[in-house]
Motif scaffolding. Sequence first.
Motif: not given
Length: 209
Positions: A101-103, A85, A87
């Motif tokens: 904080d999906s990114s 991940s 994020t």
Amino acid sequence: MKSAIALRMRSVFAAFKAMVVLTVVIGVVYTGAVSLIGRFAFPEQAGGSLLTDSRGAVIGSIYIGQSFTDARGRALARYFQSRPSATANAAGEASPYDAADSSASNLGPFNAGQVALIGQRRIEVAKREHVRLSRVPADAVTASGSGLDYQISVAYADIQVNRVAKARGLSVDTVDSFVARCTAHRGLGFIGEEGVNVLELNAALDRLG
């Protein structure tokens, strides 16, 4: 002059009424109706598709990825590992699997730092799973666009079976059967790829004791 002002005021008033009506209909009535339908027709999904352990404690959502590492970030041998991940929190600091904080990293495939990171991850995964570098699948070393993937490929799950079976004192066949049970097949038989739900899989194995 007065008629022009009156016409303009009528236009403003009409726009204001439209705004109020649409706010009530779309923001209150529609939203409330959809929420009520979801709560009664699909209570599990509306509640976040939460998964609980054997004691009834919530351990996460089946549609949000999470890490299975120790305090130092090292993979726990008993658990299948999720896709990496990327994020980050509001300050720009790494915060893996942060649902608030999906990114993605937004780094291109030829970015030197990204290439080096992928190479490092590939070596770590190959060493951890005792497989050749060529057997390490892409999702084991690259983060997704959301950073919250809850599934891994069947290929990534397969190379983890031996490690998890050994750490839990289970047979490879037993762990394989759990992987199969937690594998979602292609939509309509041809859309997308098969994926293994990591949280469901680890939770199911934990219930064995």
